[in-house]
Design an enzyme around this catalytic site. Structure first.
Site, mmCIF file in Angstrom:
data_model
loop_
_atom_site.group_PDB
_atom_site.id
_atom_site.type_symbol
_atom_site.label_atom_id
_atom_site.label_comp_id
_atom_site.label_asym_id
_atom_site.label_seq_id
_atom_site.Cartn_x
_atom_site.Cartn_y
_atom_site.Cartn_z
ATOM 1 N N HIS A 1 -133.319 -54.842 53.079
ATOM 2 C CA HIS A 1 -133.196 -54.631 54.529
ATOM 3 C C HIS A 1 -132.438 -53.344 54.803
ATOM 4 C CE1 HIS A 1 -133.952 -58.935 56.175
ATOM 5 N NE2 HIS A 1 -134.699 -58.680 55.123
ATOM 6 N N TYR B 1 -127.402 -60.788 64.419
ATOM 7 C CA TYR B 1 -126.065 -61.311 64.727
ATOM 8 C C TYR B 1 -125.974 -61.368 66.246
ATOM 9 C CZ TYR B 1 -124.506 -60.675 59.883
ATOM 10 O OH TYR B 1 -124.347 -60.770 58.527
ATOM 11 N N PRO C 1 -117.569 -66.088 56.824
ATOM 12 C CA PRO C 1 -118.860 -65.574 56.356
ATOM 13 C C PRO C 1 -119.506 -64.499 57.234
ATOM 14 C CG PRO C 1 -119.122 -67.760 57.295
ATOM 15 C CD PRO C 1 -117.648 -67.485 57.261
ATOM 16 N N LYS D 1 -119.678 -61.371 52.900
ATOM 17 C CA LYS D 1 -118.972 -60.675 51.824
ATOM 18 C C LYS D 1 -118.509 -61.535 50.642
ATOM 19 C CE LYS D 1 -119.130 -56.608 53.438
ATOM 20 N NZ LYS D 1 -120.137 -55.768 52.842
ATOM 21 N N TYR E 1 -120.721 -52.961 55.924
ATOM 22 C CA TYR E 1 -121.702 -54.026 55.701
ATOM 23 C C TYR E 1 -122.464 -53.822 54.391
ATOM 24 C CZ TYR E 1 -124.889 -57.760 56.945
ATOM 25 O OH TYR E 1 -125.596 -58.941 56.948
HETATM 26 P P1 FAD Z 1 -117.982 -70.833 43.890
HETATM 27 O O1 FAD Z 1 -119.361 -70.423 44.183
HETATM 28 O O2 FAD Z 1 -117.309 -71.792 44.808
HETATM 29 O O3 FAD Z 1 -118.004 -71.429 42.427
HETATM 30 C C1 FAD Z 1 -116.945 -72.176 41.892
HETATM 31 C C2 FAD Z 1 -117.508 -73.152 40.904
HETATM 32 O O4 FAD Z 1 -116.428 -73.859 40.302
HETATM 33 C C3 FAD Z 1 -118.394 -74.200 41.564
HETATM 34 O O5 FAD Z 1 -119.621 -74.256 40.886
HETATM 35 C C4 FAD Z 1 -117.606 -75.479 41.455
HETATM 36 O O6 FAD Z 1 -118.439 -76.621 41.322
HETATM 37 C C5 FAD Z 1 -116.769 -75.228 40.228
HETATM 38 N N1 FAD Z 1 -115.523 -75.971 40.175
HETATM 39 C C6 FAD Z 1 -114.691 -76.324 41.180
HETATM 40 N N2 FAD Z 1 -113.626 -76.992 40.714
HETATM 41 C C7 FAD Z 1 -113.772 -77.056 39.371
HETATM 42 C C8 FAD Z 1 -113.000 -77.613 38.332
HETATM 43 N N3 FAD Z 1 -111.845 -78.247 38.585
HETATM 44 N N4 FAD Z 1 -113.446 -77.503 37.071
HETATM 45 C C9 FAD Z 1 -114.618 -76.860 36.796
HETATM 46 N N5 FAD Z 1 -115.401 -76.319 37.745
HETATM 47 C C10 FAD Z 1 -114.981 -76.410 39.017
HETATM 48 N N6 FAD Z 1 -120.622 -66.165 51.553
HETATM 49 C C11 FAD Z 1 -121.391 -65.283 52.162
HETATM 50 O O7 FAD Z 1 -121.270 -64.089 51.874
HETATM 51 N N7 FAD Z 1 -122.318 -65.715 53.089
HETATM 52 C C12 FAD Z 1 -122.506 -67.059 53.356
HETATM 53 O O8 FAD Z 1 -123.346 -67.441 54.145
HETATM 54 C C13 FAD Z 1 -121.714 -68.002 52.729
HETATM 55 N N8 FAD Z 1 -121.872 -69.323 52.960
HETATM 56 C C14 FAD Z 1 -121.063 -70.205 52.322
HETATM 57 C C15 FAD Z 1 -121.207 -71.573 52.547
HETATM 58 C C16 FAD Z 1 -120.376 -72.505 51.908
HETATM 59 C C17 FAD Z 1 -120.518 -73.963 52.168
HETATM 60 C C18 FAD Z 1 -119.375 -72.030 51.026
HETATM 61 C C19 FAD Z 1 -118.446 -73.011 50.346
HETATM 62 C C20 FAD Z 1 -119.266 -70.670 50.779
HETATM 63 C C21 FAD Z 1 -120.099 -69.741 51.422
HETATM 64 N N9 FAD Z 1 -120.007 -68.365 51.197
HETATM 65 C C22 FAD Z 1 -120.770 -67.490 51.824
HETATM 66 C C23 FAD Z 1 -119.092 -67.821 50.269
HETATM 67 C C24 FAD Z 1 -119.769 -67.557 48.933
HETATM 68 O O9 FAD Z 1 -120.752 -68.534 48.708
HETATM 69 C C25 FAD Z 1 -118.657 -67.567 47.932
HETATM 70 O O10 FAD Z 1 -117.808 -66.475 48.218
HETATM 71 C C26 FAD Z 1 -119.151 -67.508 46.487
HETATM 72 O O11 FAD Z 1 -119.776 -68.712 46.178
HETATM 73 C C27 FAD Z 1 -117.961 -67.251 45.567
HETATM 74 O O12 FAD Z 1 -118.333 -67.475 44.246
HETATM 75 P P2 FAD Z 1 -117.310 -68.103 43.233
HETATM 76 O O13 FAD Z 1 -118.028 -68.172 41.936
HETATM 77 O O14 FAD Z 1 -116.016 -67.417 43.324
HETATM 78 O O15 FAD Z 1 -117.012 -69.579 43.774
HETATM 79 C C1 DHB Z 2 -126.333 -64.978 55.476
HETATM 80 C C2 DHB Z 2 -125.042 -65.430 55.428
HETATM 81 C C3 DHB Z 2 -124.042 -64.724 56.041
HETATM 82 O O1 DHB Z 2 -122.770 -65.155 56.000
HETATM 83 C C4 DHB Z 2 -124.315 -63.556 56.717
HETATM 84 O O2 DHB Z 2 -123.311 -62.893 57.333
HETATM 85 C C5 DHB Z 2 -125.609 -63.094 56.759
HETATM 86 C C6 DHB Z 2 -126.622 -63.807 56.132
HETATM 87 C C7 DHB Z 2 -127.387 -65.753 54.805
HETATM 88 O O3 DHB Z 2 -127.088 -66.844 54.325
HETATM 89 O O4 DHB Z 2 -128.531 -65.302 54.770
#
Ligand code: FAD
Ligand code: DHB
Length: 395
Positions: free
Chosen positions: A76, A205, A297, A301, A389
């Site tokens: 995009h 947005y 969110p 980021k 962005y």
């Molecule tokens: P996570 O993806 O949370 O991974 C952590 C992993 O550790 C998980 O698989 C979990 O099961 C595991 N875990 C937890 N506790 C334990 C334990 N005690 N022992 C072993 N494993 C464990 N970001 C965006 O940019 N846009 C979005 O739209 C967006 N939507 C989101 C929606 C939700 C519901 C959530 C929770 C987050 C969202 N985020 C979004 C944020 C983005 O998804 C996260 O920043 C990203 O997943 C970070 O990756 P991570 O690997 O640090 O953590």
């Molecule tokens: C999506 C999630 C976001 O948090 C955002 O700012 C834009 C797009 C998505 O899930 O596609």
């Protein structure tokens, strides 16, 4: 009696941060074990983020993770800011010397990483329980956990806490050894995945007096939509018909925008908060991704920040474990936090500009519209949004 084994880097959490760290370390000859609490299908089906910065895409491609991303990722070059029923395009690529974002679901990133780890013979255990960290302030830390009905001890040189916001790693650090900065927001997002063709080619947005709404997508057949709701709302107060009605109202334009609708296949309410843990290291424990920081969110980021941490951590650990050079790990936290705080500011700013303020404060509403008009009329202001962005190079 625990089964005891050793590795160089014990990685807690098999989300994007943990899996990518294991992959990058393996490419530099460093051994690791990834411990994931959930099952493989659960992790691969969990619908979350969808927007990859240019730098994230470049890193995945440079590390042999780009095959499906190249095929299925949707590039995009712009996005729309919609307010007062009128859309305004922000030409991201034009304003940033050609940088763009790629829409590619987080669960695909996780599935690609899982396939790559397992294909390379990587050690990745799902459904581990009772995970606890020990002796993290010594040079012989270990992780205790249960797996397949047995107790295990994993002895490590270093532990990477990649277990997200609800993990155990951050809490293993003694109180007082780190500072935790928190900002809670008085709203949440209700996100749906719908079997409906996207209603627009680009992300929208949308600022509306009833609350924020976001139009995104996953494929030519799947829409991803979000709307601002109350953080105390439960899903049962949001039947599908109410969601569609609210989305239609918020996205409506003066020239008759049509929102495509279809069966809702995933629905989730996510609270919004900003959190930073400083420093991101204690002894032999290094935090990365959501375990160290969370952003609301609105700036898309969270995932990109997790990837940036892990890029820095993998390089620093490889230098240290392979040749004893410790400058990288000594600077790990400081180096990550520079980008973390820039991104915190951007995410807070986007959130504040676009969401219906608590108590519908009319003064704040006027400020938001003034800011939106400025961002869509001034090339300088639009460039500020665009470069943050798509991801600022080097910050
Ligand atoms: P996570 O993806 O949370 O991974 C952590 C992993 O550790 C998980 O698989 C979990 O099961 C595991 N875990 C937890 N506790 C334990 C334990 N005690 N022992 C072993 N494993 C464990 N970001 C965006 O940019 N846009 C979005 O739209 C967006 N939507 C989101 C929606 C939700 C519901 C959530 C929770 C987050 C969202 N985020 C979004 C944020 C983005 O998804 C996260 O920043 C990203 O997943 C970070 O990756 P991570 O690997 O640090 O953590
Ligand atoms: C999506 C999630 C976001 O948090 C955002 O700012 C834009 C797009 C998505 O899930 O596609």
């Amino acid at each position: 009696m625990s089964a005891v084994r050793s590795t160089q880097v014990g990685i807690v959490g098999g989300g994007p941060a943990g899996l990518l760290l294991g992959h990058l370390l393996a490419r530099q000859g460093i051994d690791s074990v990834v411990l994931e609490a959930r099952s493989r299908p659960y992790v691969e089906q969990r619908v979350r983020a969808g927007v990859l910065e240019q730098g994230t895409v470049d890193l995945l491609k440079a590390n042999d993770l780009g095959e499906r991303l190249q095929r299925e990722g949707l590039v995009h070059e712009g996005l729309e800011l919609r307010f007062d029923g009128i859309g305004h395009r922000i030409p991201l690529a034009e304003l940033t010397g050609g940088r763009a974002i790629t829409v590619y679901g987080q669960q695909k990133v996780v599935a690609d990483l899982t396939d790559a780890r397992l294909a390379a013979g990587g050690d990745l255990l799902f459904e581990v329980g009772d995970v606890s960290l020990h002796a993290i302030d010594s040079d012989a830390p270990s992780i205790h956990f249960r797996h397949d009905g047995a107790d295990h001890e994993l002895r490590c040189e270093v532990i990477a806490g990649c277990d997200g916001y609800h993990g155990v790693s951050r809490d293993a650090i003694p109180a007082g050894a780190v500072q935790v900065y928190v900002r809670e927001y008085p709203f949440a997002w209700l996100g749906i995945l719908a079997e409906a063709p996207p209603s627009s080619e680009e992300l929208i947005y949308c600022h509306h007096e009833r609350g924020f709404a976001l139009h995104s997508l996953r494929s030519p057949e799947l829409s991803r939509l979000y709307l601002q709701c109350d953080p105390s709302d439960e899903l049962d107060v949001w039947p599908d018909e109410r969601i569609w009605e609210e989305l239609r109202t918020r996205f409506a334009t003066r020239d008759g925008f049509t929102l495509n609708e279809g069966p809702v296949v995933d629905k989730l309410i996510t609270p919004m908060r900003s959190v930073v843990v400083e420093p991101m290291q204690y002894g032999r424990l290094f935090l990365a991704g959501d375990a160290a920081h969370t952003v609301p969110p609105t700036g898309a980021k969270g995932l990109n920040l997790a990837v940036n941490d892990v890029r820095i951590l993998a390089g620093a650990l490889a230098d240290w474990l392979a040749s004893g050079a410790s400058e990288g790990i000594a600077r790990y936290s400081e180096q990550c936090l520079e980008k973390v705080w820039r991104v915190q500011h951007f995410s807070w700013w986007m959130t504040s500009m676009l969401h219906r303020p608590a108590g519908r404060d009319p003064f704040e509403h006027k400020l938001q519209r003034a800011q939106l008009r400025y961002v869509t009329r001034s090339r300088a202001a639009a460039t500020t949004l665009a470069e943050n962005y798509v991801g600022l190079a080097g910050a």
